[in-house]
Design an enzyme around this catalytic site. Structure first.
Site, mmCIF file in Angstrom:
data_model
loop_
_atom_site.group_PDB
_atom_site.id
_atom_site.type_symbol
_atom_site.label_atom_id
_atom_site.label_comp_id
_atom_site.label_asym_id
_atom_site.label_seq_id
_atom_site.Cartn_x
_atom_site.Cartn_y
_atom_site.Cartn_z
ATOM 1 N N GLU A 63 0.732 -1.254 -0.022
ATOM 2 C CA GLU A 63 -0.056 0.050 0.144
ATOM 3 C C GLU A 63 0.820 1.244 -0.001
ATOM 4 O O GLU A 63 0.664 2.253 -0.672
ATOM 5 C CB GLU A 63 -0.985 0.080 1.300
ATOM 6 C CG GLU A 63 -1.806 -1.158 1.227
ATOM 7 C CD GLU A 63 -1.193 -2.520 1.676
ATOM 8 O OE1 GLU A 63 -0.145 -2.745 2.093
ATOM 9 O OE2 GLU A 63 -1.956 -3.609 1.833
ATOM 10 N N GLY A 80 7.982 -40.308 -5.443
ATOM 11 C CA GLY A 80 7.311 -41.369 -6.104
ATOM 12 C C GLY A 80 5.974 -41.797 -5.959
ATOM 13 O O GLY A 80 5.455 -41.331 -4.806
#
Ligand SMILES: Nc1nc(O)c(N)c(N[C@@H]2O[C@H](COP(=O)(O)O)[C@@H](O)[C@H]2O)n1
Length: 485
Positions: A82, A329
């Site tokens: 901001e 895996g």
């Protein structure tokens, strides 16, 4: 997390109903939605660098709908989005609208983001989503309103399809933090590369490479946006991976190896911790001599009484990890899916056929016997990456937080014994606690008096760095001036 999706299915991502709006406000909503999406896109530019803080983006638009300034949080501890945006907009901020993908995390003592908007003369603020953390939720919005600024929150003050889509993009860019706010595990993404016939390696185990160079660069980006990458022992034995982010930017995640037996090679790329750390999680008592060897190489070993994906994820959640990329895996992937710790799947499908009845596939046995039991991904996206197809989708929806939280007064009404802002008790066990920056796991720099002189200060990279200093050091920790945002 890469979000440049091309084709998306229309299945719902968020478990909330949307209301329709009248035609009069359509253009108004379309403009708001476009700027909120832009703020979300901006916020994602520093994905991986802001953790454990959210990704924040801000767009300042004038009343004629022109962008006057933009900003995003580069990394934790840097200037708020901001403040950067109003600086860029200069005088055009006066009377303008600020679009924020997420409510700023202004907590007690740190109102930089709100102050920047107030001082710049912003008239209206549109917020994509409220801050997901309970102790910060709503406080910046209240603060902005107390300064007479009109604040609209998507999904609360007005709703429409375009705004709901914009809101989704805000939820997506901070999905890991939102998960942290509602669950006890980090946001986990299972990534794999497979051939068109569904193999992640040849039957010999050879896998380099299935996917294209372009796809592998995308994996580096995914790693760069994650706090850690996890593999199993088999992947270490078969592939000897490095698991680093080598696309030239972003941060490199911690490497985690999950192994029951600790049956691992003495030499492996992951034992080189000169650039990034490796943590091996194993069953209590496994191969003590090998544990010593790993420790001598600088690899951290953590023993578990019950080694399973959920326990391991709960542990890393407590250590402050927001997002984990699973590059394991099929056996470990199946176990992680069965334990419900995987939230998203990202699969690279290469137009190749390797065959082999013994060639491994990405997900092992899930105990399902009928197609009706198959897990259906939601919010599925398809993208071509070089010759490969990237398919991604969610196994679990991003939790939607209730838009309304109890005010300070209401909290006391519910349980009068609770003082939500009790000043004498501060919590910082977890990095996202109100004073989480004091946590050893929080990478906030701290400045402390040094030596005998009162005006002599020294900066340490984190509380942990300070504690690593030998006890006879002249440093004394007396204060830290930061809070979790
Ligand atoms: N994206 C992708 N494409 C392939 O073709 C692959 N074989 C893999 N494998 C995964 O990447 C790890 C190797 O990583 P480093 O390059 O050593 O950093 C490997 O262990 C698999 O998890 N991925």
């Amino acid at each position: 997390m890469a979000l440049s999706f091309r084709i998306c299915s229309s299945s719902p991502l968020i478990c909330r109903a949307t209301l329709s709006n009248g035609d009069n406000s359509r253009n108004y909503h379309t403009t708001d939605a476009a700027f909120i999406r832009r703020a979300a896109d901006l916020s994602e530019m520093s994905a991986g660098l802001t953790s454990p803080h959210p990704n924040f983006g801000c767009v300042i638009a004038t009343s004629s709908g022109k962008v006057a300034g933009e900003g995003y949080l580069y990394a934790q501890g840097t200037k708020p989005a901001e403040a950067l945006a109003v600086e860029a907009a200069g005088e055009f901020s006066r009377g303008a609208t600020a679009y924020l993908n997420m409510e700023p995390g202004d907590c007690h003592g740190d109102h930089t983001a709100v102050s920047a908007l107030v001082q710049a003369g912003i008239e209206r603020v549109v917020v994509g989503i409220r801050h997901p953390l309970q102790h910060l939720r709503g406080s910046a919005i209240r603060e902005l309103r107390s300064h007479g600024i009109e604040v609209n929150v998507l999904g609360e003050d007005f709703e429409s399809k375009v705004l709901e889509d914009a809101r989704k993009s805000c939820l997506l860019v901070n999905a890991p933090l939102i998960h942290r706010a509602c669950s006890r595990v980090p946001f986990s993404v299972l990534k794999y590369a497979m051939t068109l016939d569904g193999k992640i390696a040849a039957s010999s185990g050879h896998a380099a490479w299935i996917s294209s160079k372009l796809s592998r660069t995308r994996v580096f980006e995914l790693r760069g946006g994650s706090d850690a990458v996890i593999v199993g022992g088999n992947t270490v034995r078969q592939d000897d991976p490095r698991l680093t982010a080598r696309h030239g930017q972003g941060h490199t995640p911690t490497r985690i190896v999950m192994t029951q037996s600790l049956d691992l090679p003495e030499k492996a790329n992951l034992w080189d911790v000169s650039e990034v750390s490796t943590i091996v999680v194993t069953q209590r008592g496994a191969r003590k001599s090998f544990q010593k060897l790993l420790a001598s190489k600088g690899v951290e070993v953590v023993e578990f009484d019950m080694l399973n994906p959920r326990e391991v994820m709960e542990y890393f959640h407590l250590r402050g990890y927001l997002s984990i990329l699973w590059e394991c895996g099929g056996t470990l992937a199946a176990s992680a899916i069965s334990s419900s710790v995987i939230h998203k799947v990202v699969a690279f499908v290469a137009p190749k056929i390797i065959g082999g009845s013994k060639a491994p596939s990405p997900v092992g046995d899930l105990g399902m016997v009928e197609m009706t039991q198959a897990l259906n991904l939601i919010d599925v996206c398809y993208e071509q990456v070089g010759p490969d197809m990237l398919v991604s989708g969610f196994l679990q929806p991003i939790p939607d937080l209730l838009p309304v939280i109890p005010s300070e007064d209401a909290t006391v009404e519910i349980d009068p014994s609770v003082d939500p802002f009790e000043p004498s008790i501060i919590f910082f066990y977890k990095t996202w606690d109100l004073y989480g920056s004091f946590s050893n796991f929080s990478p906030h720099p701290i400045r402390m008096p040094y030596g005998e002189e009162n005006d002599d200060y020294m900066t340490w990279s984190s509380v942990e760095h300070y504690y690593q200093v030998p006890h006879n050091s002249p440093c004394k920790m007396v204060s830290c001036s930061f809070k979790t945002t």
